[in-house]
Design a protein around this motif. Sequence first.
Motif, mmCIF file in Angstrom:
data_model
loop_
_atom_site.group_PDB
_atom_site.id
_atom_site.type_symbol
_atom_site.label_atom_id
_atom_site.label_comp_id
_atom_site.label_asym_id
_atom_site.label_seq_id
_atom_site.Cartn_x
_atom_site.Cartn_y
_atom_site.Cartn_z
ATOM 1 N N ALA A 286 0.833 -1.212 0.000
ATOM 2 C CA ALA A 286 0.000 0.000 0.000
ATOM 3 C C ALA A 286 0.870 1.264 0.000
ATOM 4 O O ALA A 286 0.642 2.196 0.757
ATOM 5 N N GLU A 287 1.890 1.242 -0.865
ATOM 6 C CA GLU A 287 2.867 2.341 -0.880
ATOM 7 C C GLU A 287 2.209 3.683 -1.207
ATOM 8 O O GLU A 287 2.600 4.722 -0.700
ATOM 9 N N GLY A 288 1.191 3.675 -2.067
ATOM 10 C CA GLY A 288 0.545 4.922 -2.456
ATOM 11 C C GLY A 288 -0.567 5.357 -1.526
ATOM 12 O O GLY A 288 -1.272 6.317 -1.816
ATOM 13 N N GLY A 289 -0.743 4.661 -0.395
ATOM 14 C CA GLY A 289 -1.840 4.976 0.504
ATOM 15 C C GLY A 289 -2.949 3.946 0.349
ATOM 16 O O GLY A 289 -3.160 3.399 -0.735
ATOM 17 N N ILE A 290 -3.671 3.699 1.445
ATOM 18 C CA ILE A 290 -4.642 2.613 1.443
ATOM 19 C C ILE A 290 -5.799 2.875 0.493
ATOM 20 O O ILE A 290 -6.283 1.968 -0.191
ATOM 21 N N TRP A 291 -6.259 4.137 0.379
ATOM 22 C CA TRP A 291 -7.411 4.404 -0.489
ATOM 23 C C TRP A 291 -7.040 4.299 -1.957
ATOM 24 O O TRP A 291 -7.803 3.738 -2.758
ATOM 25 N N LEU A 292 -5.868 4.810 -2.325
ATOM 26 C CA LEU A 292 -5.414 4.633 -3.705
ATOM 27 C C LEU A 292 -5.171 3.158 -3.997
ATOM 28 O O LEU A 292 -5.437 2.681 -5.104
ATOM 29 N N GLY A 293 -4.693 2.441 -2.988
ATOM 30 C CA GLY A 293 -4.484 1.006 -3.156
ATOM 31 C C GLY A 293 -5.787 0.259 -3.385
ATOM 32 O O GLY A 293 -5.867 -0.634 -4.236
ATOM 33 N N ILE A 294 -6.817 0.633 -2.643
ATOM 34 C CA ILE A 294 -8.120 -0.010 -2.813
ATOM 35 C C ILE A 294 -8.671 0.268 -4.211
ATOM 36 O O ILE A 294 -9.210 -0.636 -4.871
ATOM 37 N N LEU A 295 -8.527 1.501 -4.693
ATOM 38 C CA LEU A 295 -9.014 1.835 -6.039
ATOM 39 C C LEU A 295 -8.272 1.024 -7.098
ATOM 40 O O LEU A 295 -8.887 0.499 -8.039
ATOM 41 N N ALA A 296 -6.944 0.912 -6.947
ATOM 42 C CA ALA A 296 -6.166 0.122 -7.905
ATOM 43 C C ALA A 296 -6.562 -1.348 -7.843
ATOM 44 O O ALA A 296 -6.697 -2.015 -8.878
ATOM 45 N N ALA A 297 -6.782 -1.860 -6.630
ATOM 46 C CA ALA A 297 -7.175 -3.262 -6.474
ATOM 47 C C ALA A 297 -8.559 -3.507 -7.063
ATOM 48 O O ALA A 297 -8.793 -4.543 -7.700
ATOM 49 N N LEU A 298 -9.476 -2.571 -6.876
ATOM 50 C CA LEU A 298 -10.817 -2.721 -7.444
ATOM 51 C C LEU A 298 -10.757 -2.837 -8.959
ATOM 52 O O LEU A 298 -11.469 -3.649 -9.563
ATOM 53 N N GLN A 299 -9.906 -2.042 -9.592
ATOM 54 C CA GLN A 299 -9.777 -2.122 -11.047
ATOM 55 C C GLN A 299 -9.213 -3.472 -11.472
ATOM 56 O O GLN A 299 -9.705 -4.088 -12.424
ATOM 57 N N SER A 300 -8.195 -3.957 -10.769
ATOM 58 C CA SER A 300 -7.612 -5.259 -11.113
ATOM 59 C C SER A 300 -8.640 -6.375 -10.992
ATOM 60 O O SER A 300 -8.778 -7.227 -11.881
ATOM 61 N N VAL A 301 -9.380 -6.369 -9.896
ATOM 62 C CA VAL A 301 -10.369 -7.424 -9.666
ATOM 63 C C VAL A 301 -11.540 -7.279 -10.631
ATOM 64 O O VAL A 301 -12.113 -8.275 -11.093
ATOM 65 N N PHE A 302 -11.901 -6.041 -10.950
ATOM 66 C CA PHE A 302 -12.986 -5.771 -11.895
ATOM 67 C C PHE A 302 -12.732 -6.482 -13.223
ATOM 68 O O PHE A 302 -13.628 -7.118 -13.785
ATOM 69 N N TYR A 303 -11.504 -6.400 -13.724
ATOM 70 C CA TYR A 303 -11.182 -7.036 -15.007
ATOM 71 C C TYR A 303 -11.139 -8.556 -14.883
ATOM 72 O O TYR A 303 -11.409 -9.275 -15.847
ATOM 73 N N THR A 304 -10.804 -9.058 -13.682
ATOM 74 C CA THR A 304 -10.778 -10.501 -13.475
ATOM 75 C C THR A 304 -12.184 -11.093 -13.514
ATOM 76 O O THR A 304 -12.370 -12.255 -13.889
ATOM 77 N N TYR A 305 -13.179 -10.301 -13.128
ATOM 78 C CA TYR A 305 -14.579 -10.751 -13.177
ATOM 79 C C TYR A 305 -15.207 -10.548 -14.554
ATOM 80 O O TYR A 305 -16.345 -10.977 -14.772
#
Length: 434
Positions: free
Chosen positions: A190-209
């Motif tokens: 979470a180097e960029g901060g937890i909220w930016l990390g969550i947004l980045a993770a949501l995009q990654s998981v979004f494409y996986t679904y």
Amino acid sequence: MAQNQLKKLLGVGFGVAVTIGGTIGTGILRKPGPVAQDIGKPVLIIGVWLIVGLYALLGSLSVMELGTMLPKAGGWYVYARRAFGNYAGFIIGISSWLGSVSAMAFGAAVMSEYISLLAPSMVAYQKSMAIGILVAFVAFHSIGVRLASRAQEVMSVLKAIGLLLFVAVCFIVTPEKPVLLSAETVRPLAEGGIWLGILAALQSVFYTYDGWHTAAYFTEEDVDPSRNLPRSMIRGVLLIIGIYILVNLALLYVLPVAALAGSKLPAADAIQILLGPGSAQVVTFLLMISIMGIINAQIMFNPRVIFAMGRDGLFFRFATQVNAGGTPLNATMLTALASILMILTNTYSKLSDIATFFFVLCYASCFAALIRLRQTEPELARPVRAWGYPFSTWTLLIASLAFLVGVVIGDFSSSLYALGFIAVSYPVYLLIKQ
């Protein structure tokens, strides 16, 4: 049967299989690493996978209304055209087709890489193997829809069993020694901060679904779409959510979060820790089955987009030819040829980045179409109604638009190419229509 009429041969089993096959690819075995790096907390990691799974589940409820109300081949294209007219339908149809063409080329290329890992002597022939894979799929699908649908069911079952066996191994087998982390493998969490990390993770998981909607492309060929589409989509999406959550729990059980975050292919790392170095080939084989299933699904649903467009006069008429087995063969060959051209020119990777914009645009267009048709055509028969409408559909539309903004911010240059395509699409639309 008319030469431009698809055959009603499909049912619930195929609907569930194509939902799983069109969604579960290599992402679930690759993405847990970047997601762990972006967030760094196991509870939040599982929460992100559940949130996007809920999005897919709610999205399927909206798509079920559209699919049973307009049981035609073509998916997003059909809904956009009915709600917003020919030009909007053309943009969404071509966008979804090109996006899936590039994804299919990428899948064939990745599968050839995995074949090379199992047979190193084939490394020099990767491009030829990728083209050969697509040609073989076209030849197989030319036999007919019944055989292709059975193959999809078999591959989806094998894929699900393989992932569940992976989960079982992770929870049952005890590693001989604990995982040791070196300075090279530890990456800042979470180097960029937890909220930016969550947004980045949501995009990654979004494409996986991505792919949870695949069954809606086949309503015209379903023997009873009003009954079968809801069962197929709900069962398929729930199975996908369950498999994704179990795989992530298994990886977190075997690997510390820091090790998971530093892994490019965490499933292979987990298996090697449990079963020894040589066992990584098991994951490679599982990846190949996953890719085969997703290519089979793509080469089934994607040609039906240009088939439907050709039937409506928005694409070349030769794409509407259906062979004796019920396969839109010309559309299938054209789709595969477009993927082969991308492999030959090495453009599929860049076009896959651009396609991300189009995929999210198609999602947004679907939810907007449902809202529009509720207003303009309330008298249409709706065997299934979206649960929680209008709140659920508006929430999905806003979430999709937010993802679209995130795509633009995350990859601005690719998004500019996509916007440029939309800008020049109108003259192309007029030319093809003539």
